[in-house]
Motif scaffolding. Structure first.
Motif, PDB file in Angstrom:
ATOM      1  N   PHE A   1      14.609   3.165  18.058  1.00 30.83           N
ATOM      2  CA  PHE A   1      13.908   2.455  16.947  1.00 30.83           C
ATOM      3  C   PHE A   1      13.139   3.518  15.956  1.00 30.83           C
ATOM      4  CE2 PHE A   1      10.245  -0.112  15.425  1.00 30.83           C
ATOM      5  CZ  PHE A   1      11.093  -0.832  14.447  1.00 30.83           C
ATOM      6  N   PHE A   2      12.250   4.254  16.866  1.00 34.13           N
ATOM      7  CA  PHE A   2      11.300   4.963  16.121  1.00 34.13           C
ATOM      8  C   PHE A   2      11.955   6.083  15.416  1.00 34.13           C
ATOM      9  CE2 PHE A   2       8.195   2.456  18.528  1.00 34.13           C
ATOM     10  CZ  PHE A   2       7.601   1.757  17.455  1.00 34.13           C
TER      11      PHE A   2
ATOM     12  N   ASP B   1      10.469 -11.853  15.383  1.00 31.61           N
ATOM     13  CA  ASP B   1      11.469 -10.603  15.353  1.00 31.61           C
ATOM     14  C   ASP B   1      12.799 -11.110  14.649  1.00 31.61           C
ATOM     15  OD1 ASP B   1       9.872  -9.463  17.119  1.00 31.61           O
ATOM     16  OD2 ASP B   1      11.044  -9.938  18.959  1.00 31.61           O
TER      17      ASP B   1
ATOM     18  N   ASP C   1      -0.862  -5.483  11.748  1.00 29.01           N
ATOM     19  CA  ASP C   1      -0.557  -6.438  12.778  1.00 29.01           C
ATOM     20  C   ASP C   1      -0.450  -5.681  14.006  1.00 29.01           C
ATOM     21  OD1 ASP C   1       0.272  -8.158  14.481  1.00 29.01           O
ATOM     22  OD2 ASP C   1       1.604  -9.363  13.043  1.00 29.01           O
TER      23      ASP C   1
ATOM     24  N   ASP D   1      12.594   1.381  22.293  1.00 28.68           N
ATOM     25  CA  ASP D   1      11.484   2.005  21.238  1.00 28.68           C
ATOM     26  C   ASP D   1      11.982   3.324  20.833  1.00 28.68           C
ATOM     27  OD1 ASP D   1       9.939  -0.068  21.800  1.00 28.68           O
ATOM     28  OD2 ASP D   1       8.398   0.709  23.001  1.00 28.68           O
TER      29      ASP D   1
ATOM     30  N   SER E   1       5.735  -1.629  19.014  1.00 27.79           N
ATOM     31  CA  SER E   1       6.502  -1.445  17.886  1.00 27.79           C
ATOM     32  C   SER E   1       6.317  -1.669  16.564  1.00 27.79           C
ATOM     33  CB  SER E   1       8.171  -1.697  18.390  1.00 27.79           C
ATOM     34  OG  SER E   1       8.032  -3.012  18.514  1.00 27.79           O
ATOM     35  N   GLY E   2       5.854  -3.134  16.438  1.00 26.08           N
ATOM     36  CA  GLY E   2       5.451  -3.608  15.187  1.00 26.08           C
ATOM     37  C   GLY E   2       4.418  -2.629  14.616  1.00 26.08           C
TER      38      GLY E   2
ATOM     39  N   ASN F   1       0.807  -8.381   8.176  1.00 31.66           N
ATOM     40  CA  ASN F   1       2.025  -8.566   9.244  1.00 31.66           C
ATOM     41  C   ASN F   1       3.543  -8.372   8.755  1.00 31.66           C
ATOM     42  OD1 ASN F   1       2.860 -11.211   8.017  1.00 31.66           O
ATOM     43  ND2 ASN F   1       0.847 -11.564   8.236  1.00 31.66           N
TER      44      ASN F   1
ATOM     45  N   ALA G   1       8.996  -3.933   7.239  1.00 32.94           N
ATOM     46  CA  ALA G   1       8.797  -4.054   8.766  1.00 32.94           C
ATOM     47  C   ALA G   1       7.709  -5.109   9.066  1.00 32.94           C
ATOM     48  CB  ALA G   1       8.084  -2.644   9.218  1.00 32.94           C
ATOM     49  N   THR G   2       8.029  -5.728  10.056  1.00 31.90           N
ATOM     50  CA  THR G   2       6.722  -6.887  10.389  1.00 31.90           C
ATOM     51  C   THR G   2       5.919  -6.374  11.848  1.00 31.90           C
ATOM     52  OG1 THR G   2       7.950  -7.971  12.253  1.00 31.90           O
ATOM     53  CG2 THR G   2       8.661  -8.488   9.657  1.00 31.90           C
ATOM     54  N   GLY G   3       5.240  -6.951  12.293  1.00 33.77           N
ATOM     55  CA  GLY G   3       4.323  -6.959  13.469  1.00 33.77           C
ATOM     56  C   GLY G   3       5.146  -7.233  14.566  1.00 33.77           C
ATOM     57  N   GLY G   4       6.213  -7.618  14.355  1.00 34.71           N
ATOM     58  CA  GLY G   4       7.064  -8.479  15.630  1.00 34.71           C
ATOM     59  C   GLY G   4       7.570  -6.923  16.272  1.00 34.71           C
ATOM     60  N   THR G   5       8.419  -7.414  17.423  1.00 36.71           N
ATOM     61  CA  THR G   5       8.845  -6.101  18.336  1.00 36.71           C
ATOM     62  C   THR G   5      10.340  -5.568  17.424  1.00 36.71           C
ATOM     63  OG1 THR G   5       8.283  -7.426  20.237  1.00 36.71           O
ATOM     64  CG2 THR G   5      10.053  -5.665  20.373  1.00 36.71           C
ATOM     65  N   ARG G   6      10.145  -4.291  17.132  1.00 37.04           N
ATOM     66  CA  ARG G   6      11.066  -3.544  16.801  1.00 37.04           C
ATOM     67  C   ARG G   6      11.902  -4.105  15.458  1.00 37.04           C
ATOM     68  NH1 ARG G   6      13.818  -2.934  22.663  1.00 37.04           N
ATOM     69  NH2 ARG G   6      12.025  -2.177  23.654  1.00 37.04           N
ATOM     70  N   ASN G   7      11.323  -4.497  14.682  1.00 30.29           N
ATOM     71  CA  ASN G   7      11.746  -5.211  13.437  1.00 30.29           C
ATOM     72  C   ASN G   7      11.569  -4.511  12.256  1.00 30.29           C
ATOM     73  OD1 ASN G   7      13.343  -7.169  11.980  1.00 30.29           O
ATOM     74  ND2 ASN G   7      11.677  -8.531  12.015  1.00 30.29           N
ATOM     75  N   ALA G   8      12.356  -3.615  11.876  1.00 35.70           N
ATOM     76  CA  ALA G   8      12.521  -2.947  10.738  1.00 35.70           C
ATOM     77  C   ALA G   8      13.728  -2.757  10.006  1.00 35.70           C
ATOM     78  CB  ALA G   8      11.855  -1.421  10.754  1.00 35.70           C
ATOM     79  N   TRP G   9      13.804  -2.923   8.650  1.00 33.34           N
ATOM     80  CA  TRP G   9      14.819  -2.566   7.784  1.00 33.34           C
ATOM     81  C   TRP G   9      15.014  -1.718   6.615  1.00 33.34           C
ATOM     82  CZ3 TRP G   9      18.357  -7.124   7.926  1.00 33.34           C
ATOM     83  CH2 TRP G   9      18.018  -8.146   8.971  1.00 33.34           C
TER      84      TRP G   9
ATOM     85  N   ARG H   1      19.396  -3.494   9.065  1.00 34.08           N
ATOM     86  CA  ARG H   1      18.402  -3.579  10.132  1.00 34.08           C
ATOM     87  C   ARG H   1      18.348  -2.291  10.787  1.00 34.08           C
ATOM     88  NH1 ARG H   1      16.600  -8.216  14.829  1.00 34.08           N
ATOM     89  NH2 ARG H   1      14.677  -7.000  15.172  1.00 34.08           N
TER      90      ARG H   1
END
Lengths: 362, 120
Positions: free
Chosen positions: A330-331, B22, B81, A327, B86-87, B115, A303-311, A321
């Motif tokens: 995603f969650f 993203d 981060d 949201d 959501s992140g 991050n 995951a990253t701190g960006g918007t809804r980005n998890a794999w 992905r």
């Protein structure tokens, strides 16, 4: 005697006078009558598509414009030998029914499944009977009037096509007889598109997967044994759909998988010269395959701190992905994937364009 | 009001510049085939530094918006981060998974804020 009064010896003599581009011989189709050979074809151009004469003219034009090589693509490619692995499923036989479109499209999607799963031994085998005796039949098509490629690919989009065991293929018009749980057994594709540029065809073939194509068949083609086919003699017999699996710029040919069994051609395959018989006027590309990854383990998360980005890393498959439409989705999915990983429990995941769209955790 | 920190707090660093991350996607393969030397801590550059093969030994959160931390074995507390809702939540789920499973973690940090994170 093979055809139109020519034995394979005589046909080879004609070929020799043309520089012997290919070799003729006795094949399971070389003694068929004109009507019987037509029954082994079955491509009919769709309402908005070029006729076969127009395809021939387009192919000739492409060859003159583009020549042999394509920028951005290797000089040769063959999905039967990619890193020593064969991603093409076994050659089939459509028999005496003009169902080639079902075989050509199923072959391309089967190849895409093996490529997407990165498994050259994947047992994927789609039911051409579902495509032809259910979907084509519902559109008024049958063994004698054939079909075209767009509606076959649309059938793969929706409702999707079942596995061979759910409705095994036999040649001859018949009722749609799908197995009881057929809706649980379909595989679908998200989309497809037409490629009209030969360089783009080669780039697609060498990076993404097989293509579906169609061409004009003449009587001499039935006696093809090996070499690079060019039409030299014999009358036009009809349109035919096949799956294109490779090419070679050095010698200028496409490699295609036919549906006439393994005793015809080069083990069921043939090479055809660039620009011949409309083969490369346009080809149809399967953009992707919607896959269920069944009974797999989640062995990694990212995951990253960006918007809804998890794999999630799926065992034997790779990174996919987590769906990111909103949201809640995603969650919900990430929570379930995390739980599956923590408990080391198997999952089944539905994958559309490398995005996880549905999850079972057991 | 500044976000509260867990015990043994690190110095609060300025928030990362907003970048569109993203499209970032994982590139690591599972540990069996990845280079994951014990305690491998890379040099930080503009893209941050990768820290590999660590364990998450503690978690911390408080009733403040986007304020979640993980305790990294041998390293200390690191903030997740908090650029997006959501992140930070996704990273929290991964941190919790790593804590629960004692799984190996690789993470990228910039100014002591995580991050990106892999959990194996």
């Amino acid at each position: 005697m093979t055809q139109e009064g020519l034995s394979s010896t005589q046909l080879n003599a004609v070929l020799k006078s043309e520089g012997a581009p290919w070799q003729a011989g006795d094949t399971p189709l070389s003694d068929l009558s004109e009507d019987e050979l037509k029954q082994r074809l079955g491509y009919e151009p769709g309402p908005d598509e070029p006729s076969l004469d127009e395809r021939i003219a387009l192919s000739t034009g492409h060859l003159a414009e583009a020549g042999l090589t394509a920028a951005g693509a290797p000089a040769s490619f063959d999905w039967r030998n990619r890193g020593g692995k064969n991603y093409i499923t076994p050659v089939k036989n459509q028999g005496g029914c003009g169902s080639c479109v079902a075989f050509g499209t199923a072959a391309a999607v089967e190849g895409m499944v093996r490529i997407r799963r990165n498994n050259a031994n994947d047992p994927v085998d789609f039911s051409e009977a579902h495509l032809f005796y259910c979907i084509a039949k519902s559109q008024g098509r049958h063994c004698r009037n054939g079909w075209w490629i767009a509606p076959a690919l649309d059938g793969f989009k929706k409702p999707g096509i079942v596995d061979e065991a759910c409705f095994p293929y036999t040649a001859g018009n018949q009722n749609c007889k799908l197995c009881k749980n057929w809706q649980c057994r379909v595989t679908s594709i998200p989309s497809w598109h037409v490629i009209k540029n030969t360089a783009a065809m080669k780039r697609w073939l060498s990076t993404r997967g097989p293509l579906v194509t169609a061409f004009a068949v003449y009587q001499d083609f039935s006696s093809y044994k090996s070499g690079i086919y060019k039409h030299v003699t014999g009358r036009y017999r009809g349109g035919h759909c096949v799956c294109c699996i490779g090419y070679n710029d050095t010698e200028g040919y496409w490699i295609c998988k036919n549906s006439w069994g393994t005793r015809w051609g080069e083990g069921g395959y043939f090479k055809i010269a660039y620009g011949q018989c409309g083969i490369d006027a346009a080809m149809w590309a399967v953009d992707n395959v919607n896959l269920w990854h069944k009974h797999k383990k989640i062995i990694g998360l990212f995951a990253t701190g960006g918007t809804r980005n998890a794999w999630a890393y799926i065992q034997g498959v790779g990174w996919r992905r987590v769906s990111y439409e909103n949201d809640t989705i995603f969650f919900t999915m990430l929570t379930q994937l995390s739980a599956a990983k923590a408990a080391k429990r198997p999952v089944s995941l539905f994958d559309v364009n490398n995005v996880i769209k549905e999850i079972y955790v057991f | 009001m500044a976000d509260t920190k867990p015990q043994e707090p690190m110095t609060e660093e300025e928030v990362l510049e907003e970048t569109n991350r993203d499209e970032l996607r994982p590139s690591d393969e599972p540990p069996a085939s990845a280079v994951t030397e014990e305690g491998d801590e890379g040099e930080e550059d503009a893209l941050g530094a990768w820290v590999r093969n660590k364990k998450i030994v503690s978690l911390w959160s408080i009733n403040q918006n986007r304020n979640s931390w993980v305790g990294v074995g041998g390293v200390g507390w690191r903030k997740l981060d908090n650029s997006t809702d959501s992140g930070v939540t996704a990273l929290t789920i991964l941190g919790a998974n790593a804590r629960q499973t004692k799984g190996s973690v690789n993470y990228n940090e910039t100014k002591k804020k995580i991050n990106m994170m892999y959990v194996w």
